[in-house]
Scaffold this motif. Structure first.
Motif, PDB file in Angstrom:
ATOM      1  N   MET A   1       9.903  -1.888   1.458  1.00  0.00           N
ATOM      2  CA  MET A   1       9.256  -1.867   0.136  1.00  0.00           C
ATOM      3  C   MET A   1       9.306  -0.491  -0.521  1.00  0.00           C
ATOM      4  O   MET A   1       9.866  -0.349  -1.611  1.00  0.00           O
ATOM      5  CB  MET A   1       7.816  -2.369   0.255  1.00  0.00           C
ATOM      6  N   PRO A   2       8.743   0.554   0.109  1.00  0.00           N
ATOM      7  CA  PRO A   2       8.797   1.867  -0.559  1.00  0.00           C
ATOM      8  C   PRO A   2      10.187   2.481  -0.555  1.00  0.00           C
ATOM      9  O   PRO A   2      10.553   3.170  -1.508  1.00  0.00           O
ATOM     10  CB  PRO A   2       7.809   2.716   0.254  1.00  0.00           C
ATOM     11  N   PHE A   3      10.974   2.241   0.500  1.00  0.00           N
ATOM     12  CA  PHE A   3      12.285   2.873   0.602  1.00  0.00           C
ATOM     13  C   PHE A   3      13.293   2.320  -0.403  1.00  0.00           C
ATOM     14  O   PHE A   3      14.249   2.998  -0.774  1.00  0.00           O
ATOM     15  CB  PHE A   3      12.843   2.733   2.023  1.00  0.00           C
ATOM     16  N   THR A   4      13.112   1.073  -0.832  1.00  0.00           N
ATOM     17  CA  THR A   4      14.005   0.500  -1.842  1.00  0.00           C
ATOM     18  C   THR A   4      13.294   0.348  -3.187  1.00  0.00           C
ATOM     19  O   THR A   4      13.874  -0.179  -4.125  1.00  0.00           O
ATOM     20  CB  THR A   4      14.540  -0.875  -1.404  1.00  0.00           C
TER      21      THR A   4
ATOM     22  N   GLY B   1       0.819  -1.211   0.000  1.00  0.00           N
ATOM     23  CA  GLY B   1       0.000   0.000   0.000  1.00  0.00           C
ATOM     24  C   GLY B   1       0.850   1.256   0.000  1.00  0.00           C
ATOM     25  O   GLY B   1       0.597   2.195  -0.771  1.00  0.00           O
ATOM     26  N   LEU B   2       1.871   1.298   0.853  1.00  0.00           N
ATOM     27  CA  LEU B   2       2.769   2.452   0.886  1.00  0.00           C
ATOM     28  C   LEU B   2       3.520   2.593  -0.436  1.00  0.00           C
ATOM     29  O   LEU B   2       3.735   3.707  -0.935  1.00  0.00           O
ATOM     30  CB  LEU B   2       3.767   2.306   2.040  1.00  0.00           C
ATOM     31  N   PHE B   3       3.926   1.474  -0.993  1.00  0.00           N
ATOM     32  CA  PHE B   3       4.648   1.474  -2.269  1.00  0.00           C
ATOM     33  C   PHE B   3       3.777   2.041  -3.383  1.00  0.00           C
ATOM     34  O   PHE B   3       4.207   2.881  -4.182  1.00  0.00           O
ATOM     35  CB  PHE B   3       5.089   0.045  -2.587  1.00  0.00           C
ATOM     36  N   ILE B   4       2.510   1.603  -3.429  1.00  0.00           N
ATOM     37  CA  ILE B   4       1.582   2.092  -4.447  1.00  0.00           C
ATOM     38  C   ILE B   4       1.332   3.592  -4.279  1.00  0.00           C
ATOM     39  O   ILE B   4       1.297   4.350  -5.255  1.00  0.00           O
ATOM     40  CB  ILE B   4       0.257   1.306  -4.368  1.00  0.00           C
ATOM     41  N   ALA B   5       1.167   4.034  -3.022  1.00  0.00           N
ATOM     42  CA  ALA B   5       0.947   5.462  -2.773  1.00  0.00           C
ATOM     43  C   ALA B   5       2.162   6.274  -3.220  1.00  0.00           C
ATOM     44  O   ALA B   5       2.022   7.349  -3.823  1.00  0.00           O
ATOM     45  CB  ALA B   5       0.671   5.693  -1.291  1.00  0.00           C
ATOM     46  N   PHE B   6       3.352   5.759  -2.939  1.00  0.00           N
ATOM     47  CA  PHE B   6       4.593   6.436  -3.336  1.00  0.00           C
ATOM     48  C   PHE B   6       4.671   6.556  -4.856  1.00  0.00           C
ATOM     49  O   PHE B   6       5.042   7.600  -5.401  1.00  0.00           O
ATOM     50  CB  PHE B   6       5.791   5.674  -2.781  1.00  0.00           C
ATOM     51  N   ILE B   7       4.293   5.477  -5.542  1.00  0.00           N
ATOM     52  CA  ILE B   7       4.276   5.498  -7.006  1.00  0.00           C
ATOM     53  C   ILE B   7       3.316   6.577  -7.501  1.00  0.00           C
ATOM     54  O   ILE B   7       3.609   7.311  -8.454  1.00  0.00           O
ATOM     55  CB  ILE B   7       3.861   4.116  -7.561  1.00  0.00           C
TER      56      ILE B   7
END
Length: 489
Positions: free
Chosen positions: A432-435, A170-176
């Motif tokens: 996940m989002p940081f890398t 979820g955080l990764f998708i939001a970051f994208i």
């Protein structure tokens, strides 16, 4: 529990009241058991529409996510063809789930999984090879279902790690979403700054950025008000705003798609991506270990997300049996595995069961008949490609942020006072989002979990499948020094 995967749709006792006697509505009523489950045609139709309108955003987002990425050779997938592929798979697999599973569960390309394909797998190989991995993943899920190994896998992964994976994605998708809209940008290396990202170009500038910000505010307000179809409403309204802004203002670029009104909103579907996959091509591009880990990541993302969705939506509909289990679960999971195969074979990415199906249940859907409506609407969308490809990222990206929030809500189920599970969950979420890698996040969580359990003298509590997986991830993380030590580099 081993559920049969053959025969008629599962029989479920009615949980509602006021339904007519079973069979009173004719052959269709008897087949779908509409009256038997205390439902009506009106409720099923209304539920089918609700489900479509809450998940139709995938027709916009999937082409943007996949179409905006490049494979190892710099190739990009055609956005028009991606709309066709996405709509086709959603239509066919939703209809099959309705007939074969007789549950109000719609399917379409999975957001978390298409992010893995676009940003983790495609840069390592060609699109054909990447989609071949999706097909392999789907086939393996089908094997797991048929052999009953799903129970072993379910027991191997601790629940907090499953929830952490959902939160991390979820955080990764939001970051994208923030990055693709230009809300977050990379600071140029020439700045010699230790801070890797920044707000816009240092400030938020331009009309497209205003569209994105308004879209985020609109989406979260609609979600807060529990408006049905909140995400789709936001995309549609902000696309209209973007079209107006594009006509009135001098805008150099919107990015991938420009919000210009098409001359003809109807067009024949473009099936150019169908069949463009290479089942074993990935083995020639990356190491066998990397292929295994990538397939494992896909299975994990798809398989467990589906389990949670199926149980959650079925429970919400009051359709769980007397043992609290999903009727015909094996059949449902087999169809879901077939959807992954279909997604890879059409280059639409792995298709999976959508939690947005709960919207249809909330409108009264209790049977697979609702899927006939949802699937039919996706089929109609096949001929509206020009309309669906005018949505700029600034109007669609707020949906990524919103979906990120919805997936983030799983964090409340993690016991943060138990460090032996909280620390691995935390590492899974943040890595996940940081890398910019879902695989790295899962690996970090698994390795940390095994190490902490072993150091606390609780090694016996760790399932052997998790030990083996953690060992594979450890090799994955240490591949460079290992290759140097063995003289392979």
């Amino acid at each position: 529990m081993h559920s049969s995967t053959t025969g008629p749709p599962p029989d479920v006792k009615p949980t509602g009241s006021g339904g007519a006697a079973a069979g009173s509505g004719g052959a269709v009523d008897r087949f779908f058991r509409i009256s038997e489950r205390g439902s009506t045609y009106i409720r099923e139709i209304r539920g089918g529409f609700a489900t479509f309108f809450t998940m139709a955003y995938i027709l916009v987002l999937n082409p943007i996510i996949l179409g905006g990425a490049e494979d190892k050779f710099g190739e990009q997938l055609d956005s028009v063809q991606l709309v066709t592929a996405t709509a086709l798979v959603a239509a066919v697999m939703t209809l099959i789930m309705g007939v074969g599973g007789n549950l109000p569960l719609a399917l379409a390309a999975g957001l978390g999984i298409n992010a893995v394909v676009a940003f983790q797998i495609a840069p390592l190989m060609s699109w054909e090879d990447a989609m071949g991995l999706i097909v392999l993943e789907g086939l393996l899920i089908c094997v797991l279902v048929v052999t009953g190994l799903r129970e072993a896998i379910m027991h191997a992964i601790p629940q907090p790690l499953k929830q952490a994976i959902s939160v991390g994605i979820g955080l990764f998708i939001a970051f994208i979403g923030f990055v693709d809209a230009g809300f977050v940008t990379r600071i140029p290396d020439a700045a010699n700054s230790t801070v890797p990202v920044q707000l816009g170009t240092g400030t938020l500038t331009g009309w497209p950025m205003l569209v994105f910000c308004l879209g985020v505010l609109l989406t979260i307000v609609l979600l807060a008000r529990k408006a049905k179809g909140a995400i789709l409403i936001s995309i549609v309204l902000m696309t209209v705003v973007a079209i107006v802004v594009n006509e009135l203002a001098d805008i150099k670029t919107w990015g991938l798609t420009s919000p210009s009104i098409p001359g003809n909103p109807v067009a024949a579907p473009d099936f150019g991506l169908l069949g463009r996959f290479d089942l074993f091509g990935s083995f020639g591009q990356v190491s066998v270990l990397t292929v295994v880990l990538l397939i494992f990541t896909l299975i994990l993302s798809d398989f467990f997300d589906t389990m949670g969705t199926v149980v959650g939506v079925t429970a919400e509909a009051g359709l769980l049996d007397e043992r609290g289990q999903v009727p015909g679960l094996g059949r449902v999971l087999l169809i879901d595995g077939a959807a992954a195969v279909a997604g890879g074979a059409t280059s639409a990415s792995s298709a999976t069961t959508y939690i947005e199906s709960a919207a249809g249940v909330g409108e009264g859907a209790r049977t697979g008949f609702a899927n006939m409506v949802t699937g039919g609407l996706f089929a109609l969308a096949l001929f509206l490609t020009p309309v669906l490809t005018i949505v700029p990222m600034q109007a669609a990206a707020p949906a990524l942020v919103a979906v990120g929030f919805l997936m983030m809500t799983q964090v409340k189920h993690i016991d943060w006072d138990r460090y032996e599970v909280a620390v691995p969950a935390f590492l899974t979420i943040v890595v996940m989002p940081f890398t910019y890698s879902i695989t790295n996040g899962i690996g970090a969580g698994f390795v940390a979990y095994v190490v902490i359990k072993a150091c606390l003298g609780k090694a016996r509590e760790v399932h052997w499948l998790l030990w083996g997986t953690a060992a594979l991830f450890l090799v994955y993380f240490l591949i460079d020094p290992l290759e140097q030590a063995l003289g392979l580099k």
